[in-house]
Design an enzyme around this catalytic site. Structure first.
Site, mmCIF file in Angstrom:
data_model
loop_
_atom_site.group_PDB
_atom_site.id
_atom_site.type_symbol
_atom_site.label_atom_id
_atom_site.label_comp_id
_atom_site.label_asym_id
_atom_site.label_seq_id
_atom_site.Cartn_x
_atom_site.Cartn_y
_atom_site.Cartn_z
ATOM 1 N N GLU A 21 -20.944 -39.560 -23.499
ATOM 2 C CA GLU A 21 -21.835 -38.444 -23.159
ATOM 3 C C GLU A 21 -21.508 -37.168 -23.935
ATOM 4 O O GLU A 21 -21.459 -36.058 -23.396
ATOM 5 C CB GLU A 21 -21.829 -38.209 -21.646
ATOM 6 N N GLU A 39 -24.924 -47.225 -19.632
ATOM 7 C CA GLU A 39 -24.503 -46.822 -18.283
ATOM 8 C C GLU A 39 -25.725 -46.342 -17.525
ATOM 9 O O GLU A 39 -26.481 -45.512 -18.020
ATOM 10 C CB GLU A 39 -23.456 -45.708 -18.368
#
Length: 564
Positions: free
Chosen positions: A196, A339
């Site tokens: 991220e 994810e």
């Protein structure tokens, strides 16, 4: 016996059918061509790094489920993985860019994660000891897991301004760790880089230009370490939220063949818990564009979002964007969802671990596959409120069985589906896994409508149309009626289909027990995963889908040339 079970199941559903609104629907499946293709092992689950003292909003939902403290010897853990035969597992998460590997010439002290006010996500750097890595690989080896490991992409960097990191990536610790893994013969399917950090990042971000140069470096490391191996792991990146400009720039900077897989994360249900406004800046949520701050506590609209077809469909824009970005800038790469937990902030308590969450989960699996997604990693296998397994007992939650049924029934060939039903009936079709025919996934999001469904084969319909033109018959309708229920070329009174009807125990949507064809799914007395047996119905009979239920329907005799 199968006929008796089918009859009992049908009779049991009659009171509901008569008590509710009944709609007739026709679903047309095109088996002449596959519109997309997934990996053979599409289903994937994650293991995260969060320690037991990761607590928010007066709850600590992670317990001892971290990569570093999970009970790897628990018999249910191995059995849950082995039931898939080959389950993909992605090791990664928010703290991965603070993990040091206790191997080689590590100059830093390697200690466990500790709470630290000024640390990224409120924690210090943590440590992965090689004896723990050995234990993890022993589990993976004996359960047949296919592993992706996400590397620390911030090692050696520094924060140049709030939330933005610069400087060169120090690859030495990652190199030593990867070298150790090669020397031990650990077969990693792929290495992922960072978590991220794309776009404005979550907590931290790295520019696409800098990141692109780093993955070129990582690719060289993989080539060097695996030069004597017949197997070459894939390079996976960037493991973040999709940002069109950033993703395109990464592919342009890194160049042809460097990044094998583009991963992106999805939490399209919003916050499982709505957070204090004072915490937004602490966790870097404000600039991400995917977080909100409307108060505190479980999001009261979470279930409504799960059952709202309009809300579920919004994420198609992200899937479509990823496909276009890859086609235009890096057609050598494939797309994965690296994810996805539905609701972030560890998921929604008493929602993400219950039956109702399977409406979101299975719908997103179907949608992701339709948009050329090769692999879909669920956050998590165990940990938080969204684990496929209960965090303390390791007993499967409802979504575990949804994942297992998908894995066993839905093959990699994705088929086009047409429907005249309302948006509340979601339909996805794949070639059946490991056998002839097709499997249809039906999701009824309506709380009051029963659907009586006829399934048609588009090829059979065309055959009837051609027959009418040749024979100049007076009524096309009569021919179409003959093809409504039969899904092959010729009708056969003895042909049957398999049905797997999923409902919540006692009709309670937030039940932690899933019911398959009227039978609650629970572990056997010996602690094994239960059998997932279908009911059989004559292929000429209509399909009944009750309100707020999910069904997999297998047509072994469906004439689908693209699935041959």
């Amino acid at each position: 016996m199968g006929f008796c079970l089918s009859l009992l199941f049908f009779l049991a559903s009659l009171p509901i059918i008569f008590a509710q609104d009944v709609k007739h629907a026709t679903i047309v499946v095109d088996g002449t061509v596959t519109t997309a293709e997934t990996d053979d092992n599409f289903i994937c689950a994650t293991l995260d790094w969060w320690p037991h003292d990761k607590c928010d909003y007066n709850q600590c939902p992670w317990h001892y489920s971290s990569v570093i403290n999970l009970d790897l010897s628990h018999p249910l853990l191995a059995k849950a993985i082995q039931a898939f035969r080959y389950l993909r597992i992605r090791i990664g998460g928010s703290l991965q860019d603070q993990v040091l590997y206790d191997v080689g010439n590590l100059n830093s002290t390697c200690h466990p994660f500790r709470k630290m006010k000024d640390g990224l996500f409120g924690f210090s750097k943590g440590c992965l000891h090689m004896n723990r890595w050995d234990e993890l690989n022993h589990l993976f080896s004996r359960t047949g897991a296919i592993v992706t490991f996400s590397l620390n992409a911030l090692h050696g960097r520094h924060q140049i301004r709030k939330g933005v990191w610069g400087g060169a990536w120090d690859s030495s610790n990652a190199y030593d760790f990867m070298n150790y893994s090669v020397s031990k013969g650990y077969k990693l399917d792929s290495w992922e880089f960072g978590n991220e950090l794309s776009g404005s990042g979550i907590g931290a971000s790295v520019s696409a230009e800098l990141y692109g140069k780093d993955v070129i470096n990582l690719k060289e490391i993989i080539k060097d370490l695996y030069k004597k191996s017949n197997f070459k792991p894939s390079l996976v990146a960037p493991g973040g939220f999709y940002n069109q400009q950033w993703y395109a720039k990464l592919l342009q900077v890194s160049g042809s063949g460097i990044v094998n897989v583009m991963t992106h994360h999805i939490y399209n249900l919003g916050a499982g818990y709505v957070i204090y406004k004072s915490e937004i800046s602490t966790y870097g949520f404000e600039s991400s564009g995917v977080f909100s701050s409307d108060g505190l506590g479980v999001d009261p609209n979470l279930v409504n979002k799960i059952l709202d077809p309009h809300h579920l469909s919004k994420i198609s824009e992200t899937f479509s964007g990823i496909v276009q970005t890859i086609q235009q800038n890096g057609p050598w790469a494939s797309a994965w969802v690296g994810e996805s937990g539905g609701a972030y902030n560890s998921g929604g308590r008493h929602v993400s671990n219950t039956f109702v969450n399977s409406f979101w989960y299975l719908d997103q699996l179907g949608m992701a596959a339709k948009y050329h997604t090769k692999v879909y990693c669920r956050q998590t296998l165990i940990g938080g409120n969204y684990g496929l397994l209960n965090t303390t007992t390791f007993v499967p939650n409802p979504d575990y069985y949804s994942a297992l049924l998908w894995h066993r029934l839905m093959g990699k060939g994705v088929l086009a589906v047409g429907s005249d039903a309302s948006p509340h009936l979601r339909a996805y079709a794949h070639c059946s896994k490991g056998r002839a025919g097709i499997t249809l996934l039906l999701i009824n999001l309506s709380n009051q409508t029963d659907f009586i469904i006829s399934v048609r084969n588009s090829m059979t319909m065309r055959l009837h149309v051609e027959k009418k033109l040749i024979q100049k018959e007076n009524s096309l309708t009569r021919d179409l009626k003959r093809s409504v229920s039969w899904v092959g070329n010729e009708a056969s009174n003895g042909a049957t289909r398999e049905e797997y009807h999923l409902t919540p125990k006692d009709g309670y949507l937030r039940s932690e027990t899933m019911v398959l064809n009227g039978i609650p799914l629970k572990l056997t007395e010996s602690g094994d995963i239960p059998r997932l047996d279908p009911v059989h119905n004559n292929v000429n009979s209509p399909i009944y889908i009750s309100p707020l239920s999910i069904s997999f329907v297998v047509f072994p005799n469906f004439d689908a040339p693209s699935c041959a």
